[in-house]
Write an enzyme that holds these catalytic residues in place. Structure first.
Site, PDB file in Angstrom:
ATOM      1  N   LYS A  93       1.004  -1.110   0.148  1.00 51.67           N
ATOM      2  CA  LYS A  93       0.093   0.084   0.110  1.00 51.67           C
ATOM      3  C   LYS A  93       0.894   1.291  -0.033  1.00 51.67           C
ATOM      4  CE  LYS A  93       0.849   1.091   4.321  1.00 51.67           C
ATOM      5  NZ  LYS A  93       1.447   2.401   4.876  1.00 51.67           N
ATOM      6  N   MET A 133      10.950  -5.086   5.026  1.00 49.15           N
ATOM      7  CA  MET A 133      10.546  -4.711   6.601  1.00 49.15           C
ATOM      8  C   MET A 133      10.888  -3.202   6.773  1.00 49.15           C
ATOM      9  SD  MET A 133      11.445  -8.434   8.344  1.00 49.15           S
ATOM     10  CE  MET A 133      10.631  -7.794  10.051  1.00 49.15           C
ATOM     11  N   GLY A 152       4.241  -6.293   6.584  1.00 48.18           N
ATOM     12  CA  GLY A 152       3.642  -7.054   7.833  1.00 48.18           C
ATOM     13  C   GLY A 152       2.126  -6.995   8.093  1.00 48.18           C
ATOM     14  N   ASP A 197      -3.069  -0.480  10.582  1.00 48.99           N
ATOM     15  CA  ASP A 197      -3.381  -0.710   9.105  1.00 48.99           C
ATOM     16  C   ASP A 197      -3.822  -2.110   8.733  1.00 48.99           C
ATOM     17  OD1 ASP A 197      -1.950   1.433   8.719  1.00 48.99           O
ATOM     18  OD2 ASP A 197      -0.166   0.836   7.919  1.00 48.99           O
TER      19      ASP A 197
END
Length: 289
Positions: A11, A96, A103, A137
Site C-alpha cells: 500500500k 520490512m 507485515g 493498518d
C-alpha cells in the site's frame, strides 16, 4: 484441501497528517490508502484435527509470538469450533520497515485466506476487528478498498482514485514506526480537514521531515526522485514514491535509479489484489496468481 496462494499487496499512504496525540498515547491521523499490484505471496495448506501452525521460511530475528502471520492465524483459531491448522509458506517481496504495509498486509491475507479455507464464517467486520489487534493498518487490507482513514486508522471511508502508476524506492535503512511516533520532534498539529478539501489540496506526509533528519538515506532518495516527479514518503518510511501517468514513464525513471538502490514500478489499485483473489475463490473455488 490442496495448498492455495494468496496475494499480500503493498500500500501507499498518498498523504499522512498527524492531527494530535490522544491521552492513551495513540495519534489521531488522516491518511489516504491505495493498494499496489505488487507484494508478498502466501501459500496456505489447511490441516484438520490439529491446531499446528508452521511458517516457512522463518523470518530472521522474529519469533512466532511476534510474527504477525502466526498471530493472525492464532486469533482466528480462537474463534473456531474445532481444531484446524495450516502449513504457511511466505514468498517475501516487500521490505520490512518500508512503510508499504508488508507485515500488516501479510496479517490481513492470513485472516482473509484462512477464514475462507477453514470455513470460519467470520464477516468482514469481524475480521477487521481481529486485524486492529495486530496493527492499525491491518483493517484496510482486510476490507480491500482504497480508503480515507481517520482516528488511529480504524475509521475507513472507501474512495475511488484515478488510475496511476508509481515508482517506489526503498532506501537502505529500516525505520521503526514506534520510534517515529514517540519522537518529540514529530509535528502533531495539522488541522483536521474534510475529505473533499484534502483531495483538492497539496498532499504531504507529516513524518517525512523527521525521518529525513534521522535517516539521510531517505533524504537522498527523495532528493533524487524529485528531479523527475513530485515525490513523498509513504507511512513512516523508509520507502518513497513518485506518481506517473503511465507505466512507460515510470519505468524510464526506474532505469536511471543509481546502482545499489532498490525500487519497483506498480499500478495503483482501488480494489486490493487480495479482495480480487477472494472474489475469484468464491466464484470458482481457486486462487490464481
Amino acid at each position: 484441501m490442496s495448498a492455495m496462494r494468496w496475494p499480500a499487496p503493498a500500500k501507499l499512504n498518498l498523504f499522512l497528517h498527524v492531527n494530535g496525540r490522544r491521552p492513551d498515547g495513540y495519534h489521531e491521523l488522516q491518511t489516504l490508502f491505495i493498494f499496489l499490484n505488487h507484494g508478498d505471496w502466501l501459500e496456505f495448506e489447511p490441516l484438520t484435527d490439529t491446531d499446528l501452525l508452521t511458517l516457512s521460511p522463518a523470518i530472521p530475528g522474529v519469533p512466532d509470538e511476534q510474527n504477525l502471520i502466526i498471530r493472525a492465524a492464532r486469533l482466528l483459531q480462537a474463534r473456531l469450533p474445532s481444531q484446524q491448522g495450516a502449513h504457511i509458506r511466505l514468498e517475501k517481496v516487500l521490505p520490512m520497515g518500508g512503510g508499504i504495509g508488508g507485515g500488516s498486509s501479510d496479517a490481513a491475507t492470513t485472516l482473509v485466506a484462512l477464514n475462507h479455507l477453514w470455513q470460519a464464517g467470520l464477516s468482514e467486520d469481524e475480521l477487521a476487528e481481529l486485524g486492529v489487534q495486530l496493527g492499525a493498518d491491518v483493517p484496510v487490507f482486510v476490507r480491500g478498498k482504497a480508503a480515507f482513514a481517520e482516528g488511529v486508522g480504524e475509521r475507513l471511508q472507501p474512495v475511488e482514485l484515478p488510475s496511476a502508476w508509481y515508482l517506489v524506492l526503498k532506501p537502505d535503512c529500516h525505520v521503526a514506526t514506534a520510534a517515529v511516533f514517540q519522537d518529540p520532534d514529530l509535528p502533531r498539529d495539522t488541522p483536521k480537514m474534510a475529505l473533499h478539501n484534502l483531495l483538492e489540496g497539496e498532499w504531504k506526509n507529516d513524518c517525512e521531515l523527521l525521518v529525513k533528519k534521522r535517516h539521510p538515506e531517505v533524504a537522498n532518495a527523495l532528493g533524487w526522485l524529485l528531479e523527475y516527479a513530485p515525490s513523498r514518503m509513504t507511512g513512516t518510511g523508509a520507502c518513497v514514491f513518485a506518481q506517473f501517468e503511465d507505466e512507460v514513464a515510470a519505468r524510464e525513471v526506474l532505469a536511471k535509479v543509481p546502482k545499489g538502490w532498490d525500487g519497483f514500478v506498480a499500478k495503483g489499485e482501488n480494489i486490493s489484489p487480495l479482495f480480487a483473489a477472494l472474489q475469484q475463490v468464491s466464484d470458482w473455488g481457486i486462487a490464481k496468481r
